[in-house]
Design an enzyme around this catalytic site. Sequence first.
Site, PDB file in Angstrom:
ATOM      1  CG  MET A 165      42.552  28.366  41.127  1.00  0.00           C
ATOM      2  SD  MET A 165      42.062  29.986  40.308  1.00  0.00           S
ATOM      3  CE  MET A 165      42.372  30.072  39.353  1.00  0.00           C
ATOM      4  CB  SER A 175      46.230  35.809  34.370  1.00  0.00           C
ATOM      5  OG  SER A 175      45.238  35.878  34.237  1.00  0.00           O
ATOM      6  CG  MET A 206      38.476  30.983  39.139  1.00  0.00           C
ATOM      7  SD  MET A 206      38.888  33.090  39.554  1.00  0.00           S
ATOM      8  CE  MET A 206      40.731  33.545  39.495  1.00  0.00           C
ATOM      9  CG  HIS A 248      48.356  31.528  33.707  1.00  0.00           C
ATOM     10  ND1 HIS A 248      48.836  30.407  34.297  1.00  0.00           N
ATOM     11  CD2 HIS A 248      47.189  32.051  34.566  1.00  0.00           C
ATOM     12  CE1 HIS A 248      48.387  30.647  35.549  1.00  0.00           C
ATOM     13  NE2 HIS A 248      47.409  31.606  35.994  1.00  0.00           N
ATOM     14  CG  ASP A 275      43.605  32.991  36.135  1.00  0.00           C
ATOM     15  OD1 ASP A 275      44.196  33.608  36.150  1.00  0.00           O
ATOM     16  OD2 ASP A 275      44.389  31.115  36.582  1.00  0.00           O
ATOM     17  CG  ASP A 285      48.928  33.218  39.010  1.00  0.00           C
ATOM     18  OD1 ASP A 285      48.192  32.179  38.918  1.00  0.00           O
ATOM     19  OD2 ASP A 285      48.095  34.111  39.102  1.00  0.00           O
ATOM     20  CG  MET A 339      48.454  30.434  43.692  1.00  0.00           C
ATOM     21  SD  MET A 339      47.476  30.639  43.263  1.00  0.00           S
ATOM     22  CE  MET A 339      47.203  32.192  42.696  1.00  0.00           C
ATOM     23  CG  HIS A 345      45.785  28.243  38.083  1.00  0.00           C
ATOM     24  ND1 HIS A 345      45.672  29.721  39.046  1.00  0.00           N
ATOM     25  CD2 HIS A 345      45.531  27.368  39.228  1.00  0.00           C
ATOM     26  CE1 HIS A 345      45.991  29.818  39.759  1.00  0.00           C
ATOM     27  NE2 HIS A 345      45.510  28.529  40.313  1.00  0.00           N
TER      28      HIS A 345
HETATM   29  C1  DX5 Z   1      43.793  34.453  39.742  1.00  0.00           C
HETATM   30  C2  DX5 Z   1      44.855  33.643  39.482  1.00  0.00           C
HETATM   31  C3  DX5 Z   1      45.740  35.091  38.899  1.00  0.00           C
HETATM   32  C4  DX5 Z   1      45.326  36.078  38.393  1.00  0.00           C
HETATM   33  C5  DX5 Z   1      46.937  36.934  38.158  1.00  0.00           C
HETATM   34  O1  DX5 Z   1      43.725  33.385  41.389  1.00  0.00           O
HETATM   35  O2  DX5 Z   1      45.502  32.509  39.550  1.00  0.00           O
HETATM   36  O3  DX5 Z   1      46.249  33.971  37.539  1.00  0.00           O
HETATM   37  O4  DX5 Z   1      44.705  35.675  37.331  1.00  0.00           O
HETATM   38  O5  DX5 Z   1      46.000  38.799  38.177  1.00  0.00           O
HETATM   39  P1  DX5 Z   1      47.083  39.621  38.087  1.00  0.00           P
HETATM   40  O6  DX5 Z   1      48.445  39.695  38.337  1.00  0.00           O
HETATM   41  O7  DX5 Z   1      46.521  40.927  38.492  1.00  0.00           O
HETATM   42  O8  DX5 Z   1      47.726  39.404  39.798  1.00  0.00           O
HETATM   43 ZN    ZN Z   2      46.534  31.756  37.998  1.00  0.00          ZN
END
Ligand code: DX5
Ligand code: ZN
Length: 224
Positions: A72, A12, A41, A37, A39, A179, A141, A70
């Site tokens: 969010m 990620s 947000m 990956h 993320d 994840d 998650m 991903h």
């Molecule tokens: C959190 C993300 C994850 C996160 C994982 O909301 O969706 O992908 O970045 O990071 P670690 O492995 O540090 O928990």
């Molecule tokens: Zn993620």
Amino acid sequence: MSSPRATIIAPSILAADFARLGEEVRALETAGADWIHVDVMDGRFVPNITIGPEVVKALRPHTALPFDVHLMIAPADPHLEAFRAAGADWISVHPEAGPHLDRTCKRIRELGAKAGVVFNPSTPAETVEWMLDDVDLLLVMSVNPGFGGQSFMTSQLRKIERLRRMIDASGLEITLEVDGGVTAANAQSCRDAGADALVAGTAVFRGGAQAYADNIRALRNEAA
Ligand code: DX5
Ligand code: ZN
């Protein structure tokens, strides 16, 4: 119940150095990552703000690895096309992001990407039971989404097992990903529960670029 397939490792980039993202993505490819990956947000669906399609587009020329995006964000539907055009190969959404999850997954596939559904710790596995034909990926998650560096919730191993049984019973080709708080210490229990793909931020980026290859191997439970 573990998956017979080789484990996909998807670092990620939330844990990467954002000032050098292109370089970091290239370093991950060299270090043996399978996917990247990403993320996304929006500060509303989750209490954090990260990156949009423009950053994905800028990163696309830096690696041939699949982008596992991903989302969010809520709503997600208005942004699917922009992320696909930016180079997303897999696009995952949360059922809580909009009223028509099946329609959203169909739209992602229409755009030519693989469709994924994400389960918050509180989201029941049964959410997708009647629409497995329309998904390519299920993402569990193991933390509440919004931040990296959180601790793995072992309660979610049972959900991984439940979804593994659901996928196996369907006979469909669906990837099962986990994840949040994934480390070399809990990677095997994720695999034993049935996960095919592991997302890891902190566990991959710890120690800087010279450590990425060993960190990825450790997640595969391979010797350094
Ligand atoms: C959190 C993300 C994850 C996160 C994982 O909301 O969706 O992908 O970045 O990071 P670690 O492995 O540090 O928990
Ligand atoms: Zn993620």
